[in-house]
Design an enzyme around this catalytic site. Structure first.
Site, PDB file in Angstrom:
ATOM      1  N   ASP A 377       0.472  -1.382   0.035  1.00 59.84           N
ATOM      2  CA  ASP A 377      -0.026   0.210  -0.399  1.00 59.84           C
ATOM      3  C   ASP A 377       0.577   1.480  -0.094  1.00 59.84           C
ATOM      4  O   ASP A 377       2.148   1.524   0.411  1.00 59.84           O
ATOM      5  CB  ASP A 377      -0.634   0.148   1.712  1.00 59.84           C
ATOM      6  CG  ASP A 377       0.161   0.328   2.542  1.00 59.84           C
ATOM      7  OD1 ASP A 377       0.340   1.326   3.053  1.00 59.84           O
ATOM      8  OD2 ASP A 377      -0.224  -0.804   2.850  1.00 59.84           O
ATOM      9  N   THR A 378       0.308   2.233  -0.695  1.00 59.80           N
ATOM     10  CA  THR A 378       1.176   3.941  -0.897  1.00 59.80           C
ATOM     11  C   THR A 378       1.514   4.098   0.038  1.00 59.80           C
ATOM     12  O   THR A 378       2.583   4.301   0.933  1.00 59.80           O
ATOM     13  CB  THR A 378       0.603   4.412  -2.048  1.00 59.80           C
ATOM     14  OG1 THR A 378      -0.968   4.568  -1.241  1.00 59.80           O
ATOM     15  CG2 THR A 378      -0.290   3.789  -3.276  1.00 59.80           C
ATOM     16  N   ASP A 379       0.310   4.408   1.161  1.00 59.58           N
ATOM     17  CA  ASP A 379       0.720   5.380   3.223  1.00 59.58           C
ATOM     18  C   ASP A 379       1.774   3.919   3.651  1.00 59.58           C
ATOM     19  O   ASP A 379       2.885   5.013   4.264  1.00 59.58           O
ATOM     20  CB  ASP A 379      -0.660   4.283   3.723  1.00 59.58           C
ATOM     21  CG  ASP A 379      -0.871   5.048   4.544  1.00 59.58           C
ATOM     22  OD1 ASP A 379      -0.071   6.242   4.340  1.00 59.58           O
ATOM     23  OD2 ASP A 379      -1.888   5.572   5.633  1.00 59.58           O
ATOM     24  N   ASP A 380       2.249   2.781   3.606  1.00 63.21           N
ATOM     25  CA  ASP A 380       3.116   2.231   4.391  1.00 63.21           C
ATOM     26  C   ASP A 380       4.513   2.859   3.671  1.00 63.21           C
ATOM     27  O   ASP A 380       5.430   3.131   3.949  1.00 63.21           O
ATOM     28  CB  ASP A 380       3.112   0.600   4.613  1.00 63.21           C
ATOM     29  CG  ASP A 380       2.004   0.329   5.462  1.00 63.21           C
ATOM     30  OD1 ASP A 380       2.682   0.061   6.655  1.00 63.21           O
ATOM     31  OD2 ASP A 380       0.812   0.049   5.348  1.00 63.21           O
ATOM     32  N   HIS A 454       0.521  11.713   2.981  1.00 66.80           N
ATOM     33  CA  HIS A 454       1.819  10.627   3.363  1.00 66.80           C
ATOM     34  C   HIS A 454       2.239  10.649   1.952  1.00 66.80           C
ATOM     35  O   HIS A 454       4.033  10.907   2.429  1.00 66.80           O
ATOM     36  CB  HIS A 454       1.291   9.338   3.722  1.00 66.80           C
ATOM     37  CG  HIS A 454       1.048   9.783   4.879  1.00 66.80           C
ATOM     38  ND1 HIS A 454       0.161   8.779   6.288  1.00 66.80           N
ATOM     39  CD2 HIS A 454       1.001  11.068   6.061  1.00 66.80           C
ATOM     40  CE1 HIS A 454      -0.202   9.330   7.261  1.00 66.80           C
ATOM     41  NE2 HIS A 454       0.251  10.806   7.146  1.00 66.80           N
TER      42      HIS A 454
END
Length: 632
Positions: A377-380, A454
């Site tokens: 995922d892009t957030d992690d 983020h």
């Protein structure tokens, strides 16, 4: 600096030192951090129901899980979805049925109290679809009264509306196995009923307007039920086999599906119903993996057993590394080097379902869990990159290459509107949300302010603030600002989280702290600071605007607000000073903070999370940034 100010700084530095020591003590030998991911008792109730259905429920597991479920019951007899929240109908229904499995009699006082609440809220008839599916498995609800999900769904091409890739990754992994379960319609009766929970067994169906999408799908569902009863269905068995292959192809190395509870248990149910024995490698690995999500703890009332819905080691480790760096821990500190080694080993270098929408994007990045290679995922990924770039690792080229791959992948995952969703690009078809099946949780993964922030912050950190992707992301964030000056938080509670993420990202990307959007955000945070100096926002804000920005002060939410204010140049403001003072004064002796409140979000309005590491990593970052900010 006056003597009073000097003494205050000394106290703040001591608080940070204690917090850093506490955070370091929580690192594992393997280099990673993982706090408990606490949710609600539906995890434990459904685990007991799953084991009952499969004939593997043990007396010990039942006693320990039931003890935990009883301990979470509120004084009014209900169960909530988050600490301090109101009673939740479906959670209370599932808890009641699980306790009946454990032998609790319906006339016991705690069971009568729960039943009264259920009846007052419309009875089991008003429960969500997922709850009634569990009841149908045991003959406590009719399969005819549930939405039909045909397995032929697996054949729809990715460009066709309602294909499986129109669903968010967590939803598609749940829906595919449920098409098998709902088609086979198994019933394994229990030795008790749920008459105590039925408000109106003969209630009339509500009229549904056929000219709306919801109405159209309602009548389509009736047609599908008719089709399901036909004696000849040439494609059905083949579709179920195809769905089973789809499921098996997405099982992770730890036996899970997506590293989360819903697709995991429904996949096991589907495989079992298709004839896969308990000793089949996939089924065996699935149950062995579930044991790794079980937490057993001794309490004065006896040992309890509870199940994590998910685990967050990559997320926790990235945040912990950032926090230590913010606190001034040297870039070559052994704790940071161990964390970097572990994170590098977790990089995902293979395509996943995200490639359906972005086939030309090379793989890279990180997932949330120990094992979830299909769904980075892009957030992690953004947080891990922000962490890695702060470390002086002996193998610099390896770190640099991992960062470059992650940045390229993240750029490729930008949605057409300029924002970023967590797991997929352009997962925005709202038609899916009109299906009768979708009465619980988010079923699509559109761009959100916190995730987009983020990624924007990451792009700015690696020198790409002037790039097209970053500028479009900034534009998306500016357009997404709420009228009151805040930002909505998709994955954390709620406007405090969204605002706490966006302001630092905008400033990092070159938006001046004096710019009107930043000043509006600062004003919103100032207006929502609690009298005690902290910040908090109750999870009811997702459904009730009266709760926006309001709630008991928590360590994590206070830290989010402080990081936004510090990024906006408010270090010397009274609001920041009061917030820092609140963190210092509420710190525990061991360097941590108490935070029973849930400040994480799974599905807005339905499912919430208490990340046990949030109460330490974010205060460490906030205090570190405060103390390292230059004095005027």
């Amino acid at each position: 600096m006056t003597q009073i100010a000097s003494e205050a700084v000394a106290v703040e530095k001591l608080a940070l030192e204690r917090a850093v020591a506490h955070l370091k003590s929580l690192q594992t030998e393997g280099g990673w951090w993982k706090g408990e991911l606490e949710t609600n008792v539906t995890m434990d109730a459904e685990d007991l129901l799953l084991r009952e259905f499969l004939g593997i429920r043990s007396e010990v597991d039942t006693e320990e899980a039931a003890r935990w479920i009883r301990s979470r019951q509120r004084e009014d007899g209900t169960w909530a979805t988050f600490y301090g929240g109101p009673g939740d109908l479906s959670t209370t229904i599932e808890a009641w049925v699980a306790l009946r499995l454990a032998g609790d009699e319906p006339d016991a006082s705690h069971m009568r109290a729960a039943a009264r609440f259920v009846l007052d809220r419309g009875g089991v008839e008003a429960g969500r679809v997922f709850t009634r599916i569990w009841l149908a498995l045991f003959g406590l609800w009719s399969w005819d009264e549930l939405p039909n999900m045909p397995p032929e769904l697996i054949y729809l091409p990715s460009w066709f509306p309602l294909n499986v890739y129109d669903w968010a990754c967590w939803a598609r992994q749940t829906v595919v196995p449920l098409t098998i379960v709902a088609t086979l319609r198994p019933v394994r009766p229990l030795p008790f009923g749920i008459e105590e929970l039925r408000a109106n067994p003969g209630r009339e169906r509500k009229f549904v307007r056929p000219w709306t999408w919801s109405g159209a799908f309602h009548y389509l569902d009736k047609t599908l039920h008719t089709y399901a009863r036909l004696p000849v269905q040439p494609m059905r068995k083949r579709a179920m086999r195809e769905a089973a292959e789809w499921i098996l192809a997405r099982q992770e190395a730890d036996g899970s599906w997506g590293g989360i509870q819903p697709p995991w248990v429904y996949s096991l149910l589907a495989l079992h119903l298709l004839g896969y024995p308990m000793n089949h490698p996939a089924v065996k690995a699935g149950f062995e993996g579930l044991e790794g999500f079980v937490i057993r703890e001794d309490t004065p009332e006896g040992r309890v057993r509870r199940l994590e819905a998910c685990q967050s080691p990559v997320w926790d480790t990235g945040l912990a590394a950032i926090a230590l760096s913010d606190a001034g821990v040297p870039a070559d500190d052994p704790a940071l080097l161990k964390a970097t080694d572990w994170l590098l080993g977790e990089e995902i270098r293979q395509p996943g379902d995200w490639a359906v929408r972005r086939p030309a994007t090379p793989p890279g990045g990180w997932a949330f869990e120990f094992a979830n290679d299909v769904y980075p995922d892009t957030d992690d990924t953004a947080e891990v990159v922000l962490a890695l770039r702060r470390v002086s690792h002996p193998d610099g080229p390896r770190v640099k290459e991992a960062i470059e791959r992650a940045v390229t992948w993240s750029q490729g995952m930008q949605s057409a509107d300029g924002g970023w969703g967590a797991f997929d690009a352009d997962n925005t078809r709202t038609l899916t949300m009109s299906l009768p099946f979708c009465d619980f949780g988010a079923v699509i993964d559109p761009p959100s302010a916190d995730v987009t922030a983020h990624v924007v912050e990451m792009l700015a950190a690696v020198g790409l603030s002037g790039g097209t992707e970053c500028r479009r992301g900034v534009g998306w964030l500016l357009e997404a600002q709420e009228e009151d000056g805040s930002w909505y938080g998709r994955w954390g509670a709620n406007h405090v989280y969204g605002t706490g993420a966006v302001v630092p990202a905008l400033v990092a990307a070159g938006v001046p702290a004096s710019a009107e959007p930043v000043r509006r955000a600062v004003a919103w945070l100032a207006a929502h600071q609690n009298p005690d100096g902290g910040w908090g926002e109750d999870l009811r804000s997702y459904r009730d605007p009266a709760w926006v920005g309001k709630g008991d002060s928590t360590a994590s939410q206070t830290a989010w607000a402080l990081m936004a204010l510090l990024a906006a140049g408010e270090r010397e403001s009274s609001g920041v000073e009061r917030g820092v003072r609140w963190l210092v004064q509420t710190q525990r002796e061991d360097g941590g903070w108490d935070e029973p409140q849930f400040t994480g979000t799974g599905f807005p309005g339905d499912f919430y999370i208490n990340y046990h590491l949030y109460r330490i990593v974010f205060p460490v970052s906030a205090l570190g940034r405060y103390l390292r900010a230059e004095q005027p």
